[in-house]
Write a protein that holds these residues in place. Structure first.
Motif, PDB file in Angstrom:
ATOM      1  N   ARG A 100       0.851  -1.205   0.000  1.00  0.00           N
ATOM      2  CA  ARG A 100       0.000   0.000   0.000  1.00  0.00           C
ATOM      3  C   ARG A 100       0.882   1.248   0.000  1.00  0.00           C
ATOM      4  O   ARG A 100       2.066   1.176   0.348  1.00  0.00           O
ATOM      5  CB  ARG A 100      -0.925  -0.013   1.208  1.00  0.00           C
ATOM      6  CG  ARG A 100      -0.224  -0.036   2.531  1.00  0.00           C
ATOM      7  CD  ARG A 100      -1.198  -0.174   3.697  1.00  0.00           C
ATOM      8  NE  ARG A 100      -1.941  -1.412   3.609  1.00  0.00           N
ATOM      9  CZ  ARG A 100      -1.498  -2.576   4.093  1.00  0.00           C
ATOM     10  NH1 ARG A 100      -0.319  -2.648   4.678  1.00  0.00           N
ATOM     11  NH2 ARG A 100      -2.231  -3.665   3.989  1.00  0.00           N
TER      12      ARG A 100
ATOM     13  N   GLN B 260       0.551  10.737  -2.866  1.00  0.00           N
ATOM     14  CA  GLN B 260      -0.850  11.153  -2.794  1.00  0.00           C
ATOM     15  C   GLN B 260      -1.469  11.206  -4.186  1.00  0.00           C
ATOM     16  O   GLN B 260      -2.591  10.743  -4.396  1.00  0.00           O
ATOM     17  CB  GLN B 260      -0.940  12.534  -2.130  1.00  0.00           C
ATOM     18  CG  GLN B 260      -2.350  13.112  -2.065  1.00  0.00           C
ATOM     19  CD  GLN B 260      -2.354  14.534  -1.511  1.00  0.00           C
ATOM     20  OE1 GLN B 260      -1.468  14.934  -0.756  1.00  0.00           O
ATOM     21  NE2 GLN B 260      -3.350  15.317  -1.918  1.00  0.00           N
ATOM     22  N   LYS B 261      -0.725  11.735  -5.141  1.00  0.00           N
ATOM     23  CA  LYS B 261      -1.242  11.866  -6.510  1.00  0.00           C
ATOM     24  C   LYS B 261      -1.372  10.507  -7.188  1.00  0.00           C
ATOM     25  O   LYS B 261      -2.318  10.260  -7.947  1.00  0.00           O
ATOM     26  CB  LYS B 261      -0.332  12.775  -7.337  1.00  0.00           C
ATOM     27  CG  LYS B 261      -0.811  12.999  -8.767  1.00  0.00           C
ATOM     28  CD  LYS B 261       0.083  13.993  -9.493  1.00  0.00           C
ATOM     29  CE  LYS B 261      -0.310  14.144 -10.966  1.00  0.00           C
ATOM     30  NZ  LYS B 261      -1.654  14.716 -11.145  1.00  0.00           N
ATOM     31  N   TYR B 262      -0.433   9.613  -6.916  1.00  0.00           N
ATOM     32  CA  TYR B 262      -0.402   8.334  -7.636  1.00  0.00           C
ATOM     33  C   TYR B 262      -0.710   7.149  -6.723  1.00  0.00           C
ATOM     34  O   TYR B 262      -0.154   6.054  -6.901  1.00  0.00           O
ATOM     35  CB  TYR B 262       0.956   8.143  -8.298  1.00  0.00           C
ATOM     36  CG  TYR B 262       1.252   9.171  -9.370  1.00  0.00           C
ATOM     37  CD1 TYR B 262       0.385   9.362 -10.443  1.00  0.00           C
ATOM     38  CD2 TYR B 262       2.404   9.968  -9.305  1.00  0.00           C
ATOM     39  CE1 TYR B 262       0.645  10.310 -11.426  1.00  0.00           C
ATOM     40  CE2 TYR B 262       2.671  10.911 -10.292  1.00  0.00           C
ATOM     41  CZ  TYR B 262       1.795  11.083 -11.343  1.00  0.00           C
ATOM     42  OH  TYR B 262       2.062  12.013 -12.315  1.00  0.00           O
ATOM     43  N   ASN B 263      -1.614   7.311  -5.770  1.00  0.00           N
ATOM     44  CA  ASN B 263      -1.905   6.189  -4.871  1.00  0.00           C
ATOM     45  C   ASN B 263      -2.593   5.033  -5.588  1.00  0.00           C
ATOM     46  O   ASN B 263      -2.592   3.906  -5.101  1.00  0.00           O
ATOM     47  CB  ASN B 263      -2.738   6.660  -3.659  1.00  0.00           C
ATOM     48  CG  ASN B 263      -4.042   7.321  -4.066  1.00  0.00           C
ATOM     49  OD1 ASN B 263      -4.637   6.982  -5.092  1.00  0.00           O
ATOM     50  ND2 ASN B 263      -4.503   8.264  -3.265  1.00  0.00           N
ATOM     51  N   SER B 264      -3.170   5.290  -6.772  1.00  0.00           N
ATOM     52  CA  SER B 264      -3.807   4.205  -7.523  1.00  0.00           C
ATOM     53  C   SER B 264      -2.778   3.248  -8.124  1.00  0.00           C
ATOM     54  O   SER B 264      -3.135   2.178  -8.631  1.00  0.00           O
ATOM     55  CB  SER B 264      -4.689   4.776  -8.643  1.00  0.00           C
ATOM     56  OG  SER B 264      -3.920   5.524  -9.568  1.00  0.00           O
ATOM     57  N   ASP B 265      -1.478   3.609  -8.085  1.00  0.00           N
ATOM     58  CA  ASP B 265      -0.437   2.711  -8.603  1.00  0.00           C
ATOM     59  C   ASP B 265      -0.487   1.351  -7.923  1.00  0.00           C
ATOM     60  O   ASP B 265      -0.117   0.334  -8.523  1.00  0.00           O
ATOM     61  CB  ASP B 265       0.954   3.316  -8.393  1.00  0.00           C
ATOM     62  CG  ASP B 265       1.290   4.393  -9.420  1.00  0.00           C
ATOM     63  OD1 ASP B 265       0.547   4.524 -10.405  1.00  0.00           O
ATOM     64  OD2 ASP B 265       2.303   5.093  -9.225  1.00  0.00           O
ATOM     65  N   TRP B 266      -0.931   1.307  -6.674  1.00  0.00           N
ATOM     66  CA  TRP B 266      -0.915   0.063  -5.915  1.00  0.00           C
ATOM     67  C   TRP B 266      -2.042  -0.878  -6.329  1.00  0.00           C
ATOM     68  O   TRP B 266      -2.152  -1.977  -5.815  1.00  0.00           O
ATOM     69  CB  TRP B 266      -0.946   0.374  -4.420  1.00  0.00           C
ATOM     70  CG  TRP B 266       0.434   0.645  -3.898  1.00  0.00           C
ATOM     71  CD1 TRP B 266       1.249  -0.218  -3.247  1.00  0.00           C
ATOM     72  CD2 TRP B 266       1.171   1.859  -4.034  1.00  0.00           C
ATOM     73  NE1 TRP B 266       2.447   0.380  -2.958  1.00  0.00           N
ATOM     74  CE2 TRP B 266       2.429   1.662  -3.430  1.00  0.00           C
ATOM     75  CE3 TRP B 266       0.905   3.104  -4.611  1.00  0.00           C
ATOM     76  CZ2 TRP B 266       3.407   2.652  -3.384  1.00  0.00           C
ATOM     77  CZ3 TRP B 266       1.874   4.093  -4.569  1.00  0.00           C
ATOM     78  CH2 TRP B 266       3.110   3.858  -3.954  1.00  0.00           C
ATOM     79  N   MET B 267      -2.850  -0.436  -7.301  1.00  0.00           N
ATOM     80  CA  MET B 267      -3.879  -1.317  -7.854  1.00  0.00           C
ATOM     81  C   MET B 267      -3.316  -2.157  -9.000  1.00  0.00           C
ATOM     82  O   MET B 267      -3.956  -3.098  -9.455  1.00  0.00           O
ATOM     83  CB  MET B 267      -5.064  -0.480  -8.345  1.00  0.00           C
ATOM     84  CG  MET B 267      -5.762   0.311  -7.242  1.00  0.00           C
ATOM     85  SD  MET B 267      -7.050   1.421  -7.872  1.00  0.00           S
ATOM     86  CE  MET B 267      -8.196   0.236  -8.572  1.00  0.00           C
ATOM     87  N   ASN B 268      -2.123  -1.796  -9.480  1.00  0.00           N
ATOM     88  CA  ASN B 268      -1.511  -2.520 -10.591  1.00  0.00           C
ATOM     89  C   ASN B 268      -0.748  -3.740 -10.092  1.00  0.00           C
ATOM     90  O   ASN B 268      -0.347  -3.823  -8.922  1.00  0.00           O
ATOM     91  CB  ASN B 268      -0.545  -1.600 -11.349  1.00  0.00           C
ATOM     92  CG  ASN B 268      -1.251  -0.455 -12.048  1.00  0.00           C
ATOM     93  OD1 ASN B 268      -2.296  -0.648 -12.650  1.00  0.00           O
ATOM     94  ND2 ASN B 268      -0.684   0.743 -11.959  1.00  0.00           N
TER      95      ASN B 268
ATOM     96  N   THR C  63      -1.240  -4.725 -16.793  1.00  0.00           N
ATOM     97  CA  THR C  63      -2.593  -4.194 -16.650  1.00  0.00           C
ATOM     98  C   THR C  63      -3.594  -5.347 -16.568  1.00  0.00           C
ATOM     99  O   THR C  63      -3.260  -6.502 -16.872  1.00  0.00           O
ATOM    100  CB  THR C  63      -2.963  -3.301 -17.841  1.00  0.00           C
ATOM    101  OG1 THR C  63      -3.118  -4.123 -19.010  1.00  0.00           O
ATOM    102  CG2 THR C  63      -1.898  -2.244 -18.093  1.00  0.00           C
TER     103      THR C  63
END
Length: 333
Positions: free
Chosen positions: A51, A100-108, A141
């Protein structure tokens, strides 16, 4: 060879020889070089976790890197400790905003994170040379497409020029070439593996990377005012980043097709590799390119050694490619 070696080979043969054959390097690193190493270290630690890191964790990673640099100080006499303090202070305020800006990176599904690679390049006489490097990052992806990430810490950014140059950039293309060959090996192992259901062993579609994302973290351009404390300076930078996150953090996707990558390999990479081989076989005949002594970043790293034969500011490395000395996380074909 590495992409940095190839770039140096094209730029100036004497710089290439002194750096990658004899192993000379500067004792004191420039601000931008040191800043980039700090950022890369923290990113590598963060993306190894499940995370996004909290500010306290980010600070602990920076302290880890400080300890590493302290242990390396025997190679770097004339360390500018005030400069290092400034670099670490800036990293402390800029990295929480980045995550903070790229916290969605951890969905990859990240399969590369500061991962070394070693891919053989075969010549027509059945001899080989190893092409080596380090992927900053790479993820698959949900549609089984592989994208690489290449992180750069820049101050002045001309987005239009960068986008025009990236499809011809040595590092970008060498890394995409290496990824293509690693995909072939990866897909073979997935097809024959009993762990096909493991999310980290997915089949990568098309047998070619989809492209590379140029991940820019802008170095703050503000200068520290006279008598301004480091705390006040960092607070000023924090306010500026908060007002315009898109100015400080930019991602440029560079898509690639298998045809484009194959054409680059045939028309650009192959002739260059054969030229490097001839250079090696002829005993490294080297010459100075005066235009390469000074660039937009200032004097080249070996300026005094080349122009005056002054070795006092330099040391000989144990390995030609210091960034690849740690082989614990290496993909070797």
């Amino acid at each position: 060879v590495t992409q940095s070696f190839l770039y140096s080979f094209l730029t100036c043969r004497i710089q290439c020889y002194l750096s990658y054959v004899e192993g000379w390097g500067p004792k004191q690193q420039s601000f931008y070089f040191e800043f980039g190493h700090t950022i890369h270290y923290v990113l590598s630690r963060a993306y190894a976790q499940p995370r996004p890191p909290l500010p306290g964790v980010i600070l602990s990673y920076i302290r880890e890197y400080e300890d590493i640099r302290e242990k390396q100080k025997h190679n770097f006499s004339n360390i500018d400790y005030a400069q290092q303090e400034l670099i670490f202070g800036i990293a402390e305020v800029i990295l929480p905003k980045y995550f903070q800006k790229y916290n969605s990176d951890w969905m990859n599904n990240w399969i590369y994170n500061e991962t070394n690679f070693s891919v053989p390049y075969g010549f027509t006489d059945d001899t080989q040379s190893k092409v080596r490097g380090r992927f900053d990052g790479g993820f698959i992806t949900p549609k089984n497409k592989l994208w690489l990430i290449d992180t750069k810490c820049l101050s002045m950014i001309d987005e239009e020029a960068i986008l025009a140059v990236l499809p011809h950039d040595m590092q970008v293309m060498v890394y995409l070439w290496a990824a293509k060959h690693l995909i072939i090996d990866h897909n073979k192992s997935v097809k024959t593996s009993t762990f096909v259901g493991d999310s980290k062993r997915e089949f990568i579609d098309a047998g070619c990377p989809s492209g590379i994302i140029y991940n820019i973290i802008r170095r703050p351009g503000q200068r520290r005012k006279k008598d301004e404390s480091l705390k006040n300076f960092c607070e000023r930078i924090t306010d500026d980043i908060t007002k315009d996150m898109d100015h400080y953090f930019i991602r440029m996707p560079v898509p690639i097709t298998k045809t484009e990558l194959d054409n680059w390999e045939r028309e650009q990479f192959r002739p260059l590799m054969y030229e490097v081989r001839r250079w090696y076989e002829r005993g490294f005949p080297s010459y100075l390119n005066p235009n390469a002594l000074v660039s937009k970043y200032g004097r080249c790293g070996l300026f005094d050694l080349i122009t005056r034969g002054d070795k006092s500011k330099y040391f000989k490395r144990k390995a030609a490619f210091t960034e690849l000395e740690d082989n614990e996380n290496t993909l070797d074909l």
